[in-house]
Design a protein around this motif. Structure first.
Motif, PDB file in Angstrom:
ATOM      1  N   GLY A 123      30.088  69.883  47.906  1.00  0.00           N
ATOM      2  CA  GLY A 123      30.263  69.583  46.489  1.00  0.00           C
ATOM      3  C   GLY A 123      30.537  70.836  45.675  1.00  0.00           C
ATOM      4  N   ALA A 124      29.898  71.939  46.044  1.00  0.00           N
ATOM      5  CA  ALA A 124      30.145  73.200  45.346  1.00  0.00           C
ATOM      6  C   ALA A 124      31.564  73.704  45.592  1.00  0.00           C
ATOM      7  CB  ALA A 124      29.123  74.247  45.791  1.00  0.00           C
ATOM      8  N   GLN A 125      32.098  73.448  46.791  1.00  0.00           N
ATOM      9  CA  GLN A 125      33.494  73.828  47.048  1.00  0.00           C
ATOM     10  C   GLN A 125      34.446  73.048  46.146  1.00  0.00           C
ATOM     11  OE1 GLN A 125      34.092  76.455  49.033  1.00  0.00           O
ATOM     12  NE2 GLN A 125      31.863  76.467  49.240  1.00  0.00           N
ATOM     13  N   THR A 126      34.144  71.781  45.916  1.00  0.00           N
ATOM     14  CA  THR A 126      34.969  70.982  45.004  1.00  0.00           C
ATOM     15  C   THR A 126      34.845  71.507  43.579  1.00  0.00           C
ATOM     16  OG1 THR A 126      34.802  69.032  46.413  1.00  0.00           O
ATOM     17  CG2 THR A 126      35.333  68.651  44.095  1.00  0.00           C
ATOM     18  N   LEU A 127      33.632  71.848  43.166  1.00  0.00           N
ATOM     19  CA  LEU A 127      33.435  72.424  41.834  1.00  0.00           C
ATOM     20  C   LEU A 127      34.295  73.675  41.659  1.00  0.00           C
ATOM     21  CD1 LEU A 127      31.881  72.664  39.132  1.00  0.00           C
ATOM     22  CD2 LEU A 127      30.122  73.948  40.407  1.00  0.00           C
ATOM     23  N   ARG A 128      34.346  74.501  42.669  1.00  0.00           N
ATOM     24  CA  ARG A 128      35.164  75.722  42.590  1.00  0.00           C
ATOM     25  C   ARG A 128      36.622  75.384  42.328  1.00  0.00           C
ATOM     26  NH1 ARG A 128      35.850  80.021  47.623  1.00  0.00           N
ATOM     27  NH2 ARG A 128      36.116  81.932  46.389  1.00  0.00           N
ATOM     28  N   GLN A 129      37.151  74.376  43.010  1.00  0.00           N
ATOM     29  CA  GLN A 129      38.542  74.012  42.781  1.00  0.00           C
ATOM     30  C   GLN A 129      38.758  73.517  41.350  1.00  0.00           C
ATOM     31  OE1 GLN A 129      40.649  71.710  45.676  1.00  0.00           O
ATOM     32  NE2 GLN A 129      39.738  72.756  47.434  1.00  0.00           N
ATOM     33  N   LEU A 130      37.795  72.791  40.799  1.00  0.00           N
ATOM     34  CA  LEU A 130      37.932  72.293  39.430  1.00  0.00           C
ATOM     35  C   LEU A 130      37.988  73.424  38.412  1.00  0.00           C
ATOM     36  CD1 LEU A 130      35.404  69.302  39.479  1.00  0.00           C
ATOM     37  CD2 LEU A 130      37.906  69.175  39.596  1.00  0.00           C
ATOM     38  N   LEU A 131      37.447  74.578  38.774  1.00  0.00           N
ATOM     39  CA  LEU A 131      37.397  75.706  37.839  1.00  0.00           C
ATOM     40  C   LEU A 131      38.682  76.528  37.810  1.00  0.00           C
ATOM     41  CD1 LEU A 131      33.744  76.779  38.604  1.00  0.00           C
ATOM     42  CD2 LEU A 131      34.601  76.000  36.383  1.00  0.00           C
ATOM     43  N   GLY A 132      39.642  76.207  38.656  1.00  0.00           N
ATOM     44  CA  GLY A 132      40.920  76.898  38.625  1.00  0.00           C
ATOM     45  C   GLY A 132      40.979  78.078  39.575  1.00  0.00           C
ATOM     46  N   PRO A 133      42.171  78.652  39.754  1.00  0.00           N
ATOM     47  CA  PRO A 133      42.351  79.716  40.744  1.00  0.00           C
ATOM     48  C   PRO A 133      41.526  80.960  40.480  1.00  0.00           C
ATOM     49  CG  PRO A 133      44.329  79.437  39.397  1.00  0.00           C
ATOM     50  CD  PRO A 133      43.451  78.278  39.107  1.00  0.00           C
ATOM     51  N   GLU A 134      41.141  81.213  39.216  1.00  0.00           N
ATOM     52  CA  GLU A 134      40.328  82.403  38.942  1.00  0.00           C
ATOM     53  C   GLU A 134      38.992  82.339  39.667  1.00  0.00           C
ATOM     54  OE1 GLU A 134      39.942  83.189  34.804  1.00  0.00           O
ATOM     55  OE2 GLU A 134      42.102  83.243  34.448  1.00  0.00           O
ATOM     56  N   ALA A 135      38.524  81.146  39.967  1.00  0.00           N
ATOM     57  CA  ALA A 135      37.247  80.993  40.660  1.00  0.00           C
ATOM     58  C   ALA A 135      37.339  81.433  42.117  1.00  0.00           C
ATOM     59  CB  ALA A 135      36.784  79.540  40.580  1.00  0.00           C
ATOM     60  N   PHE A 136      38.542  81.724  42.604  1.00  0.00           N
ATOM     61  CA  PHE A 136      38.730  82.141  43.987  1.00  0.00           C
ATOM     62  C   PHE A 136      38.886  83.656  44.115  1.00  0.00           C
ATOM     63  CE2 PHE A 136      39.475  77.694  43.988  1.00  0.00           C
ATOM     64  CZ  PHE A 136      39.133  77.247  45.245  1.00  0.00           C
ATOM     65  N   ARG A 137      38.698  84.366  43.017  1.00  0.00           N
ATOM     66  CA  ARG A 137      38.765  85.824  43.075  1.00  0.00           C
ATOM     67  C   ARG A 137      37.381  86.417  43.292  1.00  0.00           C
ATOM     68  NH1 ARG A 137      43.730  87.642  41.959  1.00  0.00           N
ATOM     69  NH2 ARG A 137      45.194  86.173  40.990  1.00  0.00           N
ATOM     70  N   ARG A 138      37.334  87.727  43.490  1.00  0.00           N
ATOM     71  CA  ARG A 138      36.054  88.390  43.766  1.00  0.00           C
ATOM     72  C   ARG A 138      35.432  89.002  42.533  1.00  0.00           C
ATOM     73  NH1 ARG A 138      35.863  90.909  49.802  1.00  0.00           N
ATOM     74  NH2 ARG A 138      37.085  89.302  50.842  1.00  0.00           N
ATOM     75  N   ALA A 139      36.177  89.073  41.464  1.00  0.00           N
ATOM     76  CA  ALA A 139      35.668  89.609  40.198  1.00  0.00           C
ATOM     77  C   ALA A 139      36.467  88.963  39.078  1.00  0.00           C
ATOM     78  CB  ALA A 139      35.796  91.137  40.156  1.00  0.00           C
ATOM     79  N   PRO A 140      35.888  88.897  37.874  1.00  0.00           N
ATOM     80  CA  PRO A 140      36.570  88.190  36.774  1.00  0.00           C
ATOM     81  C   PRO A 140      37.797  88.939  36.285  1.00  0.00           C
ATOM     82  CG  PRO A 140      34.533  89.201  35.999  1.00  0.00           C
ATOM     83  CD  PRO A 140      34.535  89.360  37.490  1.00  0.00           C
ATOM     84  N   VAL A 141      38.851  88.198  36.008  1.00  0.00           N
ATOM     85  CA  VAL A 141      40.056  88.787  35.416  1.00  0.00           C
ATOM     86  C   VAL A 141      40.044  88.649  33.896  1.00  0.00           C
ATOM     87  CG1 VAL A 141      41.465  88.479  37.479  1.00  0.00           C
ATOM     88  CG2 VAL A 141      41.345  86.638  35.802  1.00  0.00           C
ATOM     89  N   ARG A 142      39.184  87.784  33.383  1.00  0.00           N
ATOM     90  CA  ARG A 142      39.011  87.641  31.935  1.00  0.00           C
ATOM     91  C   ARG A 142      37.515  87.625  31.631  1.00  0.00           C
ATOM     92  NH1 ARG A 142      43.206  84.591  33.572  1.00  0.00           N
ATOM     93  NH2 ARG A 142      45.203  84.817  32.521  1.00  0.00           N
ATOM     94  N   PRO A 143      36.869  88.772  31.683  1.00  0.00           N
ATOM     95  CA  PRO A 143      35.413  88.821  31.511  1.00  0.00           C
ATOM     96  C   PRO A 143      34.974  88.223  30.171  1.00  0.00           C
ATOM     97  CG  PRO A 143      36.263  90.935  32.265  1.00  0.00           C
ATOM     98  CD  PRO A 143      37.453  90.111  31.904  1.00  0.00           C
ATOM     99  N   GLY A 144      33.863  87.522  30.238  1.00  0.00           N
ATOM    100  CA  GLY A 144      33.282  86.978  29.019  1.00  0.00           C
ATOM    101  C   GLY A 144      33.877  85.674  28.546  1.00  0.00           C
ATOM    102  N   ARG A 145      34.919  85.163  29.214  1.00  0.00           N
ATOM    103  CA  ARG A 145      35.553  83.932  28.767  1.00  0.00           C
ATOM    104  C   ARG A 145      34.849  82.727  29.373  1.00  0.00           C
ATOM    105  NH1 ARG A 145      39.951  80.444  30.275  1.00  0.00           N
ATOM    106  NH2 ARG A 145      40.107  81.475  32.306  1.00  0.00           N
ATOM    107  N   ALA A 146      34.511  81.751  28.517  1.00  0.00           N
ATOM    108  CA  ALA A 146      33.929  80.508  29.023  1.00  0.00           C
ATOM    109  C   ALA A 146      34.978  79.740  29.819  1.00  0.00           C
ATOM    110  CB  ALA A 146      33.417  79.656  27.865  1.00  0.00           C
ATOM    111  N   VAL A 147      34.539  79.092  30.877  1.00  0.00           N
ATOM    112  CA  VAL A 147      35.428  78.316  31.736  1.00  0.00           C
ATOM    113  C   VAL A 147      35.049  76.851  31.616  1.00  0.00           C
ATOM    114  CG1 VAL A 147      36.311  77.997  34.068  1.00  0.00           C
ATOM    115  CG2 VAL A 147      35.568  80.261  33.316  1.00  0.00           C
TER     116      VAL A 147
END
Length: 540
Positions: free
Chosen positions: A99-123
């Motif tokens: 279920g957590a893997q599905t949640l990750r997909q719902l959050l968009g491709p940024e959720a598949f990186r190792r560090a934030p590309v837009r720090p501080g932004r709500a998802v």
């Protein structure tokens, strides 16, 4: 419409606001869900820059993880509801993790990186409820690290890629003619000698090209413990493969007494530097049995898996036919021929493993000459082995080369790097049906599941493995997980539309997949001969 891969069983997308994840979002985890709790903080939290601090179960807008006895094993229910937050219920700890893997997909491709590309932004997560469970309990990937060694970090990365696609069995092909990849403390020459070769054939075995430098590597026992633990945290079982009695030239090169010494001078053998099927196979002696019992004793200490794979395929019999030792063994045992001698060899280790609470699994050749109850079969030469195994009461994993050998080329074009075997496109894999036709309901229950196999003769590095494996592994994952209609009724166009979103996830993960339009310039291998002959399968 969701763009999830693999496709979930049921999705409700009611009208309503989604749920934002931000620095104030809390995470509550019920007992039994700790692996997912750790993964969410370490992986999803790192990707999005979210601390996911512990909070109460009823925290407004928080994430909740819990077990639900009304759900089947590996099943989950993911609810994203405004003013309530995110809730993942699983039938067991693995279900919560999927279920957590599905949640990750719902959050968009940024959720598949190792560090934030837009720090501080709500998802934001869209409002929806997903009920899902797998079709098969064995959803496997074989990785051959014997032909080309993959360093430990690459193996750990592939475990992460498996988890992202809800695959749960890692078949670790650790030994072959071209290399031995695991430390066995009582037999040190297996890593001192058998773990490296002096040079390597580049391309198909008929190629005139060589890479004139040593190739090798192995995993220490602590490396293996780390890999197994890392996999377990992701609810992946590691099934090791130690090949017997064929595919054993590397072991014989290290310990010549394992070979057929009355037929050839085994002291002259080296680790094989080309591809194909070596005629140098293990001698059917008591010394060989005791040697490999010692190997398997250490294997059992390292791998807690129920199944231990012993290979058993492509064992050439010429040396046995010319060996007085082998003939005497056949006569002493009252066997008919060399085929029954191989069955005896496999049967010995089947009984040995069974006495220690484990189960033998091997390639479908182990059916020849008879197979003891409890042993399972990996059906690779088409559906026939799987059908025969199921009808004989043996469990089976379907991995027919005609569909799920990912070393096979992906398109007929001349630009495909080192073209091997059949053309098997993304659509071909998507239309693969693991359950053989013609089985009874009882026989179908013996189909544990399915597996994609990645043989690495023509894959010299991780980038080449990525290219051959993806995107086809995404299609395979959907076949293994989702309850798809009959192959001819499957919505491949819809799958391709969802893949458009999935390519962005693979990009974020750094996967060097084959683009839909064909290989990028640096993915080509011009002038390296393959074997582009339709209908002529490659040897493992």
């Amino acid at each position: 419409m969701t763009d999830l891969i693999p496709a979930p069983h049921a999705v409700q997308e009611p009208m309503g606001r989604g749920v934002p994840l931000d620095g104030d979002t809390t995470l509550w985890a019920a007992p039994g869900t700790e692996t997912t709790e750790r993964w969410l903080r370490a992986t999803l939290g790192a990707a999005l820059g979210l601390p996911l601090r512990p909070g109460p179960e009823d925290a407004r807008g928080g994430v909740r993880l819990l077990l639900d006895g009304s759900l089947e094993p590996e099943a989950y229910r993911l609810g994203v509801v405004a003013d309530q937050g995110v809730e993942i219920r699983g039938g067991d700890p693995a279900g919560v993790f999927w279920g957590a893997q599905t949640l990750r997909q719902l959050l968009g491709p940024e959720a598949f990186r190792r560090a934030p590309v837009r720090p501080g932004r709500a998802v934001g997560i869209p409002h929806r409820i997903i009920d899902d469970s797998p079709r098969f309990r064995w959803r496997g990937l074989l990785l051959d690290v014997a032909r080309h060694f993959m360093p430990k970090e690459g193996v750990l990365r592939y475990l992460d890629l498996m988890a992202a696609h809800k695959l749960n069995v890692f078949h670790f092909h650790l030994t072959d003619d071209q290399g031995w990849r695991i430390e066995i403390k009582r037999h040190p020459r297996l890593t001192e000698t058998a773990s490296w070769r002096s040079r390597t054939k580049f391309g198909h075995r008929a190629s005139p090209l060589w890479e004139e430098k040593p190739h090798g590597g192995y995993y220490t026992q602590d490396d293996i413990r780390e890999i197994v633990a890392y996999a377990a945290e992701r609810h992946i079982t590691v099934v090791p493969e130690i090949d017997v009695p064929g595919h054993s030239q590397a072991a014989i090169a290290a310990y010549p007494e394992l070979g057929n010494t009355d037929v050839i001078d085994t002291t002259a053998l080296s680790v094989w530097d080309t591809w194909g099927i070596s005629s140098n196979v293990l001698a059917p002696t008591d010394n060989t049995l005791r040697f490999y019992e010692g190997v398997f004793e250490e294997i059992l200490e390292l791998f807690p898996s129920q199944f231990i794979h012993v290979g058993g395929d492509e064992c050439r019999k010429e040396q046995w036919s010319g060996s007085v030792t082998a003939k005497n063994r056949i006569a002493d045992l009252g066997l008919a021929d060399e085929d029954e001698l191989q069955a005896w060899f496999i049967g010995h280790f089947g009984a040995w493993l069974s006495a220690r609470g484990r189960r033998l699994i091997g390639w479908d050749e182990i059916l020849e000459g008879g197979l003891a109850p409890g042993a399972a079969v990996s059906s690779w030469r088409g559906y026939g082995g799987g059908i025969a195994a199921a009808r004989a009461g043996h469990d089976v994993v379907m991995c027919p080369e005609q569909y799920v050998y990912l070393d096979h080329r992906q398109a007929p074009g001349e630009d495909e790097p080192v073209p091997i075997g059949f053309v098997r496109t993304l659509e071909d894999v998507y239309r693969f049906e693991p359950v053989p036709p013609g089985l009874t309901e009882e026989e179908v229950r013996h189909v544990l599941g399915t597996q994609a196999n990645v043989w690495t003769e023509a894959m010299e590095d991780v980038a080449r493995v990525d290219y051959q494996t993806f995107p086809r592994l995404a299609a395979f994952a959907e076949v293994a997980w989702s309850r798809l209609p009959a192959p001819e009724e499957r919505d491949f166009a819809g799958f391709e539309r969802r893949m458009a979103a999935h390519y962005a996830r693979l990009d974020a993960l750094g996967v060097a997949y084959r683009p839909p339009a064909g290989p990028r310039p640096w993915q080509k291998r011009p002038g390296v001969p393959g074997r582009p002959i339709e209908g002529l399968p490659p040897n493992k």
